[in-house]
Write a protein that holds these residues in place. Structure first.
Motif, mmCIF file in Angstrom:
data_model
loop_
_atom_site.group_PDB
_atom_site.id
_atom_site.type_symbol
_atom_site.label_atom_id
_atom_site.label_comp_id
_atom_site.label_asym_id
_atom_site.label_seq_id
_atom_site.Cartn_x
_atom_site.Cartn_y
_atom_site.Cartn_z
ATOM 1 N N ASN A 110 44.480 41.551 95.168
ATOM 2 C CA ASN A 110 43.542 40.559 95.686
ATOM 3 C C ASN A 110 43.737 39.248 94.934
ATOM 4 O O ASN A 110 43.814 39.238 93.702
ATOM 5 N N VAL A 111 43.807 38.157 95.668
ATOM 6 C CA VAL A 111 44.010 36.848 95.049
ATOM 7 C C VAL A 111 43.292 35.793 95.878
ATOM 8 O O VAL A 111 43.141 35.944 97.100
ATOM 9 N N ALA A 112 42.834 34.754 95.217
ATOM 10 C CA ALA A 112 42.176 33.657 95.918
ATOM 11 C C ALA A 112 43.213 32.671 96.445
ATOM 12 O O ALA A 112 44.280 32.470 95.824
ATOM 13 N N GLU A 113 42.915 32.083 97.570
ATOM 14 C CA GLU A 113 43.823 31.096 98.157
ATOM 15 C C GLU A 113 44.104 29.983 97.165
ATOM 16 O O GLU A 113 43.194 29.478 96.504
ATOM 17 N N GLY A 114 45.384 29.609 97.060
ATOM 18 C CA GLY A 114 45.786 28.548 96.149
ATOM 19 C C GLY A 114 46.244 29.060 94.793
ATOM 20 O O GLY A 114 46.899 28.329 94.050
ATOM 21 N N ASN A 115 45.883 30.294 94.471
ATOM 22 C CA ASN A 115 46.312 30.880 93.201
ATOM 23 C C ASN A 115 47.687 31.515 93.351
ATOM 24 O O ASN A 115 48.096 31.892 94.458
ATOM 25 N N PRO A 116 48.392 31.673 92.234
ATOM 26 C CA PRO A 116 49.691 32.370 92.322
ATOM 27 C C PRO A 116 49.492 33.855 92.568
ATOM 28 O O PRO A 116 48.465 34.429 92.170
ATOM 29 N N LEU A 117 50.461 34.470 93.218
ATOM 30 C CA LEU A 117 50.376 35.902 93.469
ATOM 31 C C LEU A 117 51.646 36.594 92.979
ATOM 32 O O LEU A 117 52.736 36.000 92.957
ATOM 33 N N THR A 118 51.467 37.848 92.578
ATOM 34 C CA THR A 118 52.584 38.704 92.184
ATOM 35 C C THR A 118 52.361 40.084 92.775
ATOM 36 O O THR A 118 51.276 40.645 92.629
ATOM 37 N N VAL A 119 53.375 40.618 93.421
ATOM 38 C CA VAL A 119 53.356 41.989 93.908
ATOM 39 C C VAL A 119 54.489 42.715 93.190
ATOM 40 O O VAL A 119 55.644 42.303 93.267
ATOM 41 N N PHE B 187 61.656 44.143 90.319
ATOM 42 C CA PHE B 187 61.969 43.126 91.325
ATOM 43 C C PHE B 187 60.634 42.675 91.907
ATOM 44 O O PHE B 187 60.298 42.978 93.031
ATOM 45 N N HIS B 188 59.876 41.915 91.128
ATOM 46 C CA HIS B 188 58.532 41.503 91.522
ATOM 47 C C HIS B 188 58.566 40.331 92.495
ATOM 48 O O HIS B 188 59.320 39.374 92.302
ATOM 49 N N LEU B 189 57.710 40.404 93.480
ATOM 50 C CA LEU B 189 57.576 39.348 94.492
ATOM 51 C C LEU B 189 56.528 38.344 94.017
ATOM 52 O O LEU B 189 55.450 38.740 93.562
ATOM 53 N N LYS B 190 56.832 37.054 94.176
ATOM 54 C CA LYS B 190 55.913 36.028 93.694
ATOM 55 C C LYS B 190 55.792 34.884 94.691
ATOM 56 O O LYS B 190 56.680 34.651 95.503
ATOM 57 N N LYS B 191 54.669 34.179 94.557
ATOM 58 C CA LYS B 191 54.474 32.955 95.332
ATOM 59 C C LYS B 191 53.557 32.055 94.517
ATOM 60 O O LYS B 191 52.531 32.513 94.015
ATOM 61 N N PRO B 192 53.912 30.797 94.333
ATOM 62 C CA PRO B 192 53.134 29.916 93.451
ATOM 63 C C PRO B 192 51.714 29.659 93.941
ATOM 64 O O PRO B 192 50.793 29.504 93.136
ATOM 65 N N SER B 193 51.527 29.606 95.265
ATOM 66 C CA SER B 193 50.211 29.262 95.808
ATOM 67 C C SER B 193 49.973 30.096 97.065
ATOM 68 O O SER B 193 50.618 29.870 98.090
ATOM 69 N N ALA B 194 49.049 31.038 96.985
ATOM 70 C CA ALA B 194 48.820 31.965 98.094
ATOM 71 C C ALA B 194 48.057 31.311 99.244
ATOM 72 O O ALA B 194 47.203 30.432 99.034
ATOM 73 N N LEU B 195 48.371 31.777 100.447
ATOM 74 C CA LEU B 195 47.668 31.351 101.645
ATOM 75 C C LEU B 195 46.938 32.547 102.248
ATOM 76 O O LEU B 195 47.396 33.691 102.113
ATOM 77 N N VAL B 196 45.837 32.284 102.947
ATOM 78 C CA VAL B 196 45.133 33.372 103.624
ATOM 79 C C VAL B 196 46.065 34.097 104.589
ATOM 80 O O VAL B 196 46.015 35.326 104.735
ATOM 81 N N SER B 197 46.963 33.353 105.209
ATOM 82 C CA SER B 197 47.903 33.933 106.176
ATOM 83 C C SER B 197 48.953 34.833 105.520
ATOM 84 O O SER B 197 49.694 35.525 106.227
ATOM 85 N N ASP B 198 49.013 34.852 104.190
ATOM 86 C CA ASP B 198 49.916 35.770 103.486
ATOM 87 C C ASP B 198 49.356 37.187 103.433
ATOM 88 O O ASP B 198 50.062 38.118 103.039
ATOM 89 N N SER B 199 48.112 37.358 103.800
ATOM 90 C CA SER B 199 47.488 38.677 103.779
ATOM 91 C C SER B 199 48.251 39.607 104.712
ATOM 92 O O SER B 199 48.372 39.350 105.913
ATOM 93 N N ALA B 200 48.768 40.697 104.143
ATOM 94 C CA ALA B 200 49.615 41.621 104.909
ATOM 95 C C ALA B 200 49.984 42.785 103.998
ATOM 96 O O ALA B 200 49.564 42.852 102.846
#
Lengths: 112, 115
Positions: B12-21, B74-87
């Motif tokens: 779970n992450v807030a929009e605009g925050n970085p994410l790591t899976v 092999f971690h997946l990352k994104k600097p700034s999460a979007l609501v549309s990234d929910s999946a």
């Protein structure tokens, strides 16, 4: 989406009946795969093919058979369907084994 | 035998925050590594892959992943999460030293991005 067509997209069948799912590709890719997706298990490989008439088993192959008589078609057969085979089935293709695989839209199979 | 572990069922992450899976793998030879995303009632879509070369791989939709051989990750990352990234996100591996082997997938991680 890559040129992959799965048919049927949805099917309800009775326990003990045979079922065949079809995967058709228009990309002329060598490798074709059948996976099943179940909650908590992710995607599990059933069978795959590395050429016409060349197939091998995956981790959950019991109760399934496959055939590939031409490059574009890969058939998955449940000889006698059971309720444990209720799942979403995905076909995938890849050109060579180092490249990414492309997936079809899936077939939702319910065995009652 | 090759295997993939995704230790988190949900992130779970807030929009605009970085994410790591997160993803770790096990193969006997060198790995080919992949990330896929699945939206509801859809097939899997390819995001990115590591075959060889630079350990930082960039992919679709602003995602990137870092290959770490010593940690077999092999971690997946994104600097700034979007609501549309929910999946639902899947990591997959193939052993580069075994010709003809298929992709092996992890169990998946559900990413939820809140606005």
């Amino acid at each position: 989406d890559a040129g992959i067509t799965q048919s049927p997209r949805h099917k309800v069948t009775e326990t003990g009946t045979p079922v065949t799912l079809r995967c058709h590709q228009t990309e002329n890719h060598r490798y074709m795969y059948w996976y099943r997706q179940d909650p908590g298990h992710g995607l599990r490989l059933i069978h795959y093919s590395y050429g016409v008439k060349d197939t091998d088993k995956g981790e959950v192959s019991d109760g399934y058979s496959v055939s590939r008589s031409k490059t574009e078609d890969f058939l998955l057969t449940l000889e006698s369907a059971t309720s444990s085979q209720t799942s979403v089935y995905f076909c995938a293709i890849s050109e060579i084994f180092s490249t990414e695989a492309f997936f079809g839209q899936g077939t939702r199979l319910t065995v009652v | 035998a090759q295997s993939v572990a995704q230790p988190e069922d949900q992130v779970n992450v807030a929009e605009g925050n970085p994410l790591t899976v997160k993803c770790t793998y096990s193969v006997s030879g060198n790995p080919y590594l992949f990330w896929y995303v699945q939206y509801p009632n859809r097939g899997l879509q390819f995001l990115l892959k590591y075959i060889t070369g630079d350990n930082l791989v960039k992919g679709s939709y602003g995602f990137e992943a870092e290959f770490n051989k010593s940690q077999t990750s092999f971690h997946l990352k994104k600097p700034s999460a979007l609501v549309s990234d929910s999946a639902l996100y899947f990591c997959a591996v193939r052993d580069a030293n075994q010709a003809g082997t298929a992709l092996i997938f992890g169990k998946g991680t559900t990413l939820s991005v809140s606005s």
